[in-house]
Structure formats: structure tokens, C-alpha cells
Design a protein around this motif. Structure first.
Motif, PDB file in Angstrom:
ATOM      1  N   VAL A 167      88.020  41.084  54.647  1.00 23.28           N
ATOM      2  CA  VAL A 167      89.388  40.816  55.106  1.00 23.28           C
ATOM      3  C   VAL A 167      90.065  42.099  55.581  1.00 23.28           C
ATOM      4  N   VAL A 168      89.965  43.153  54.789  1.00 21.65           N
ATOM      5  CA  VAL A 168      90.604  44.425  55.156  1.00 21.65           C
ATOM      6  C   VAL A 168      89.973  44.992  56.430  1.00 21.65           C
ATOM      7  N   ALA A 169      88.660  44.872  56.547  1.00 22.24           N
ATOM      8  CA  ALA A 169      87.981  45.377  57.747  1.00 22.24           C
ATOM      9  C   ALA A 169      88.471  44.666  59.004  1.00 22.24           C
ATOM     10  N   VAL A 170      88.630  43.347  58.922  1.00 20.36           N
ATOM     11  CA  VAL A 170      89.114  42.570  60.075  1.00 20.36           C
ATOM     12  C   VAL A 170      90.537  42.994  60.450  1.00 20.36           C
ATOM     13  N   CYS A 171      91.395  43.149  59.447  1.00 26.31           N
ATOM     14  CA  CYS A 171      92.789  43.524  59.719  1.00 26.31           C
ATOM     15  C   CYS A 171      92.908  44.923  60.316  1.00 26.31           C
ATOM     16  N   LEU A 172      92.080  45.851  59.851  1.00 29.10           N
ATOM     17  CA  LEU A 172      92.137  47.216  60.367  1.00 29.10           C
ATOM     18  C   LEU A 172      91.532  47.330  61.756  1.00 29.10           C
ATOM     19  N   ALA A 173      90.508  46.521  62.035  1.00 28.97           N
ATOM     20  CA  ALA A 173      89.792  46.641  63.303  1.00 28.97           C
ATOM     21  C   ALA A 173      90.439  45.860  64.441  1.00 28.97           C
ATOM     22  N   LEU A 179      92.683  44.209  48.704  1.00 34.05           N
ATOM     23  CA  LEU A 179      91.608  44.756  47.873  1.00 34.05           C
ATOM     24  C   LEU A 179      91.804  44.399  46.403  1.00 34.05           C
ATOM     25  N   PHE A 180      93.041  44.139  45.992  1.00 36.06           N
ATOM     26  CA  PHE A 180      93.360  43.889  44.590  1.00 36.06           C
ATOM     27  C   PHE A 180      93.806  42.448  44.324  1.00 36.06           C
ATOM     28  N   LEU A 181      94.213  41.749  45.380  1.00 34.17           N
ATOM     29  CA  LEU A 181      94.806  40.422  45.215  1.00 34.17           C
ATOM     30  C   LEU A 181      93.841  39.425  44.564  1.00 34.17           C
ATOM     31  N   GLY A 182      92.605  39.378  45.041  1.00 30.09           N
ATOM     32  CA  GLY A 182      91.649  38.411  44.515  1.00 30.09           C
ATOM     33  C   GLY A 182      91.407  38.577  43.029  1.00 30.09           C
ATOM     34  N   PHE A 183      91.244  39.815  42.596  1.00 29.93           N
ATOM     35  CA  PHE A 183      91.039  40.095  41.175  1.00 29.93           C
ATOM     36  C   PHE A 183      92.221  39.594  40.358  1.00 29.93           C
ATOM     37  N   ASN A 184      93.430  39.808  40.858  1.00 27.04           N
ATOM     38  CA  ASN A 184      94.629  39.386  40.130  1.00 27.04           C
ATOM     39  C   ASN A 184      94.737  37.865  40.026  1.00 27.04           C
ATOM     40  N   LEU A 185      94.415  37.150  41.113  1.00 29.42           N
ATOM     41  CA  LEU A 185      94.492  35.693  41.080  1.00 29.42           C
ATOM     42  C   LEU A 185      93.444  35.088  40.160  1.00 29.42           C
ATOM     43  N   ILE A 186      92.229  35.593  40.222  1.00 30.27           N
ATOM     44  CA  ILE A 186      91.167  35.094  39.336  1.00 30.27           C
ATOM     45  C   ILE A 186      91.514  35.379  37.880  1.00 30.27           C
ATOM     46  N   GLY A 187      92.053  36.551  37.623  1.00 35.97           N
ATOM     47  CA  GLY A 187      92.452  36.887  36.262  1.00 35.97           C
ATOM     48  C   GLY A 187      93.535  35.960  35.730  1.00 35.97           C
ATOM     49  N   THR A 188      94.490  35.599  36.587  1.00 35.21           N
ATOM     50  CA  THR A 188      95.553  34.685  36.169  1.00 35.21           C
ATOM     51  C   THR A 188      94.999  33.321  35.788  1.00 35.21           C
ATOM     52  N   ILE A 189      94.077  32.797  36.601  1.00 32.81           N
ATOM     53  CA  ILE A 189      93.452  31.509  36.311  1.00 32.81           C
ATOM     54  C   ILE A 189      92.614  31.592  35.036  1.00 32.81           C
ATOM     55  N   ALA A 190      91.933  32.717  34.837  1.00 32.83           N
ATOM     56  CA  ALA A 190      91.129  32.895  33.622  1.00 32.83           C
ATOM     57  C   ALA A 190      92.014  32.890  32.373  1.00 32.83           C
ATOM     58  N   ALA A 193     105.306  47.863  49.918  1.00 37.00           N
ATOM     59  CA  ALA A 193     105.695  47.207  48.664  1.00 37.00           C
ATOM     60  C   ALA A 193     104.630  46.231  48.192  1.00 37.00           C
ATOM     61  N   PHE A 194     104.033  45.489  49.106  1.00 33.63           N
ATOM     62  CA  PHE A 194     102.983  44.536  48.734  1.00 33.63           C
ATOM     63  C   PHE A 194     101.777  45.259  48.154  1.00 33.63           C
ATOM     64  N   VAL A 195     101.376  46.353  48.767  1.00 30.60           N
ATOM     65  CA  VAL A 195     100.220  47.124  48.279  1.00 30.60           C
ATOM     66  C   VAL A 195     100.489  47.652  46.875  1.00 30.60           C
ATOM     67  N   ALA A 196     101.665  48.209  46.658  1.00 26.76           N
ATOM     68  CA  ALA A 196     102.001  48.781  45.355  1.00 26.76           C
ATOM     69  C   ALA A 196     102.025  47.721  44.266  1.00 26.76           C
ATOM     70  N   ALA A 197     102.575  46.539  44.570  1.00 25.90           N
ATOM     71  CA  ALA A 197     102.648  45.469  43.574  1.00 25.90           C
ATOM     72  C   ALA A 197     101.259  44.987  43.177  1.00 25.90           C
ATOM     73  N   GLU A 198     100.356  44.832  44.151  1.00 27.09           N
ATOM     74  CA  GLU A 198      99.001  44.366  43.834  1.00 27.09           C
ATOM     75  C   GLU A 198      98.214  45.424  43.072  1.00 27.09           C
ATOM     76  N   MET A 199      98.403  46.694  43.392  1.00 30.98           N
ATOM     77  CA  MET A 199      97.721  47.766  42.657  1.00 30.98           C
ATOM     78  C   MET A 199      98.188  47.792  41.204  1.00 30.98           C
ATOM     79  N   THR A 200      99.481  47.661  40.991  1.00 30.65           N
ATOM     80  CA  THR A 200     100.015  47.632  39.626  1.00 30.65           C
ATOM     81  C   THR A 200      99.472  46.427  38.862  1.00 30.65           C
ATOM     82  N   GLY A 201      99.445  45.278  39.526  1.00 26.63           N
ATOM     83  CA  GLY A 201      98.908  44.078  38.903  1.00 26.63           C
ATOM     84  C   GLY A 201      97.444  44.217  38.545  1.00 26.63           C
TER      85      GLY A 201
END
Length: 438
Positions: A329-335, A367-378, A419-427
Motif C-alpha cells: 500500500v505504501v509503495a503504491v501511494c509513494l510511486a 505501516l502501523f494501521l493493520g497491526f492496530n486493527l488486528i490487535g483491537t479485534i484480538a 497527525a494520522f502517522v503520529a496517531a498510528e505510531m503511538t497506537g
């Protein structure tokens, strides 16, 4: 000894293949379907109505988040309890949870419809600030809100289907809804020139048809058959699904906050750019959320049955799949940020320029969002409802709004994207600590 190790390894591989094809992929494609009807609205509205249409649509999205959030509140609450009951072998209790879920989803949808109609004008003024985009938002929401009971029920039922061995049926219903919405959008906006009213009507009709497809599962359901209304108090149901509700509702609150800040910083042109970024974000987020939702019934059953090794195997495998997807996802957005922006609006270089800069910064948070969502469901599946709720509320809304207010003061529009990047990194740091304590 060597033979046993090979057998164990083969069993693990088979288990992971089963997870990928029967749980993760249907969840991902199903949630992509959910995002595509909003994405389809945005794409077609952008090409048909330009920046004014994009601004009106983006200012209306928090209302959509509320409808989806109510569906997930009851859907995930009931589905988690239903799967835990199945994991412990109690089918009667599982059926009762399903009945309560469907009953209260219908009640919530009707209550939302009545409330929104009674306070329609103040709600539209609040979302748009009474600016030039108000008329378009009023047209869009004026018709869409009449479909809110179907919207809530559809979102709730899809979650139940995944927990009743019908992940592919749920995926089919969502994809039908998405595809029909795009077709009707094109017909109503380009063919009949119905403007924002047509976009709202297309979304509403698609929800009704999607719900109809989902209900065909009742004919051969394991648990969702011969259901009755169950009007017992919904508080335990809501408690179990609160984290999912907050995750969805927080998207609406965050979009409202971003819109307000961007209106103040640069006007509706910046809001139009954010409409593109927010909808791309919705599509990418749906991939990770679909992965998490695909894992949810398996996690709940594993934990309900006391199979901790299986619970952690599913969690870690989902995290690894999520990380691989995030890199893509990040590669597509950057490229290709210019190409992604031009899909939505091709004749407004100012909006495209703002979108390109914003997307390149914003995408790092994935880069961090998926880990946070899976963790919440877990955490939900492990009966840590309070912890998952606090995390979802803090990460998805509290931290993001705090960072937004601070960063926009320090760095202007660049700070909005950071702000979005910082929030996901903290999470991410918070969730790693939380999972280690399970």
C-alpha cells in the motif's frame, strides 16, 4: 522425531492456507466491497461535479460512518458472543445472541431514521458549517438517510454471516452492493444528471439489494435460521461491540475534524483534496479491517474453547499478512500519487497538487494501521472489551484529534497529514504492550 516435526509443520501450513482462503481473503474482499461504494461515489461525483461535489460528499461522510458504526456495534457485539458460545459448544446460547443482534439492529436503524429526520437541518449545518457545500450535502443526505434502517441492518447481518460459516456469502453481498452502487452512480449522475441526490439514491438502493442478497443465507444457515425477535436489554451486546463502533465512528469524527481544520487553513479546495485522500484511506483501511474481521470469528471460537495456541497462531499470522499488505500500500501511494489523485479529479491541478503532497505523508501511517486493527479485534475476542474500547477510542479519535490540533498549529497543512502517522505510531507501541500482557 523428525517425522513428527514434519507432520506438525505440514499441519501448520494447511491451517494457514485455510485461514487465508476461507477467512482472510473473503473478509478483505468483502470489506473492499464496503469501501468501494463510497469510493465509487467519490470517483463519479468528482468527475461529474468537480471540487464542489467532492466537498459536499466528504462533509457528508461522518453520517455514513454513524450508520455503519451502529451496524458494527450490534453486529460485532452479537457475533463475538455467538462465536464464543459456539466455541464452548452452546448452540442454543449462540442462537439467542444472534436473535438479540438482529432485533436491536432493526430498532437502532429505525431510531436513527427518526432522529435524523427530526434534526435534519441542524445536522447538515453542523457538518458543512453552512458554506457553499451545504446544498449538495443536503441533497445527498436528504435521500440517503431514508435508507438508514437498511444500512444498519446490512452492516450488522454481514458480520453475523461470517460467524455462521458464511464468509463467502457476506463477501458476495458486499460486492453486489458495491458494484450496483457504482453502476447506479454513473447512470444517475451522467445519464440522468441527478446531481448529489442521484449519488445518495444510488447508495441507498445498493444497500437494500445487498441486504437482500445477505438474507438468502437464512435458507441454509447453521445458527441464523428460524429466528425470533428477542427484546432483552442490549447492554451486554453493546459492550462487546463497542470497540468496533468506536473504530467506525471515530472515522466520522476525524473526517469532521480534518474538514474543519482544512476549511480554516485553505478553504474548500483543501477539503476536496482531503476527500480524495480520505477515500483512498478508506479503501486501504478496508483491506486491513477485512483481514481483522475475517480472523474475528476464529479468534473468538479459539479463545472461547480455551485453545490459546490456536488463538496466538491466528493473531500472528494475520499480523504478518497485514505487514506484507502495508508495504504494498505504501509503495503504491509513494510511486503513483498523481495517478491516484487524477482518477478522482483530472481537471483541477491545484487540488491534485495538494492531494499528491498529502498522500505521500499520510500513507506512512498504513505501516502501523493493520497491526492496530488486528490487535483491537484480538482484544475483543479475548473478552478484553474495556481495553479494546479504550484503545479504539484513544487511537482512532483522541490521539488523532490532539495531534491534528497541535501539528496544524506548528506546520500548517503538512501537520494535518502528519497527525494520522503520529496517531498510528503511538497506537502501534501501545498495542504491542497490550498484546504481551494477554
Amino acid at each position: 522425531m523428525e517425522g513428527r516435526e514434519v507432520t506438525t509443520q505440514q499441519k501448520e501450513i494447511i491451517t494457514k492456507e485455510t485461514l487465508l482462503h476461507q477467512a482472510f481473503l473473503p473478509g478483505i474482499f468483502g470489506l473492499l466491497g464496503t469501501s468501494f461504494y463510497v469510493l465509487g461515489d467519490t470517483l463519479i461525483v468528482g468527475q461529474a461535479l468537480g471540487r464542489d461535489g467532492l466537498a459536499s460528499l466528504n462533509l457528508s461522510i461522518p453520517t455514513i460512518n454513524l450508520m455503519q458504526g451502529l451496524g458494527l456495534l450490534f453486529g460485532f457485539g452479537g457475533a463475538t458472543a455467538m462465536s464464543r458460545a459456539l466455541g464452548s459448544g452452546n448452540r442454543v446460547r449462540a442462537k439467542q445472541w444472534a436473535e438479540k443482534t438482529i432485533t436491536w439492529s432493526i430498532i437502532a436503524g429505525l431510531a436513527l431514521l427518526v432522529t435524523m429526520q427530526l434534526f435534519f437541518a441542524p445536522i447538515v449545518d453542523f457538518l458543512t458549517g453552512g458554506g457553499p457545500a451545504r446544498q449538495g450535502a443536503e441533497e445527498y443526505l436528504g435521500i440517503l438517510l431514508w435508507f438508514s434502517p437498511f444500512y444498519v441492518m446490512f452492516q450488522s447481518l454481514v458480520v453475523l454471516l461470517r460467524n455462521d460459516s458464511a464468509a463467502k456469502r457476506a463477501m458476495t453481498a458486499l460486492l453486489v452492493c458495491s458494484g450496483l452502487n457504482v453502476v447506479l452512480d454513473a447512470l444517475f449522475l451522467f445519464g440522468f444528471s441527478m446531481g448529489m441526490f442521484g449519488a445518495g439514491l444510488a447508495t441507498g438502493i445498493a444497500q437494500v439489494i445487498g441486504l437482500g442478497v445477505a438474507t438468502t443465507h437464512f435458507k441454509k444457515a447453521h445458527i441464523l435460521s428460524d429466528l425470533s425477535f428477542r427484546f432483552l436489554p442490549p447492554f451486554r451486546l453493546m459492550g462487546k461491540g463497542m470497540a468496533s463502533f468506536v473504530m467506525e465512528l471515530s472515522q466520522g469524527v476525524v473526517i469532521f475534524a480534518f474538514n474543519a481544520v482544512l476549511l480554516w487553513l485553505s478553504g474548500e479546495m483543501a477539503v476536496s483534496a482531503y476527500a480524495i485522500i480520505a477515500n483512498l484511506s478508506l479503501m486501504f483501511t478496508s483491506i486491513f479491517l477485512g483481514l481483522a474481521q475475517g480472523a474475528q470469528p476464529l479468534l473468538a471460537q479459539a479463545h472461547g474453547g480455551g485453545h490459546k495456541d490456536e488463538f496466538w497462531m491466528i493473531t500472528r499470522y494475520a499480523q504478518r499478512v497485514s505487514f506484507i499488505i502495508s508495504i504494498g500500500v505504501v509503495a503504491v501511494c509513494l510511486a503513483t500519487p498523481t495517478l491516484l489523485a487524477a482518477i478522482f479529479i483530472s481537471d483541477d491541478p491545484q487540488v491534485v497538487a495538494i492531494t499528491v503532497v498529502g498522500l505521500r505523508i499520510y500513507c506512512v501511517g498504513f505501516l502501523f494501521l493493520g497491526f492496530n486493527l488486528i490487535g483491537t479485534i484480538a482484544l475483543q475476542a479475548a473478552a478484553q472489551a474495556t481495553h479494546s474500547f479504550v484503545f479504539a477510542l484513544s487511537r482512532g479519535m483522541g490521539l488523532l484529534v490532539i495531534y491534528l490540533l497541535i501539528f496544524q498549529h506548528l506546520w500548517g497543512i503538512t501537520g494535518v497529514w502528519l497527525a494520522f502517522v503520529a496517531a498510528e505510531m503511538t497506537g502501534f507501541v501501545w498495542m504491542r504492550i497490550a498484546l504481551k500482557r494477554l
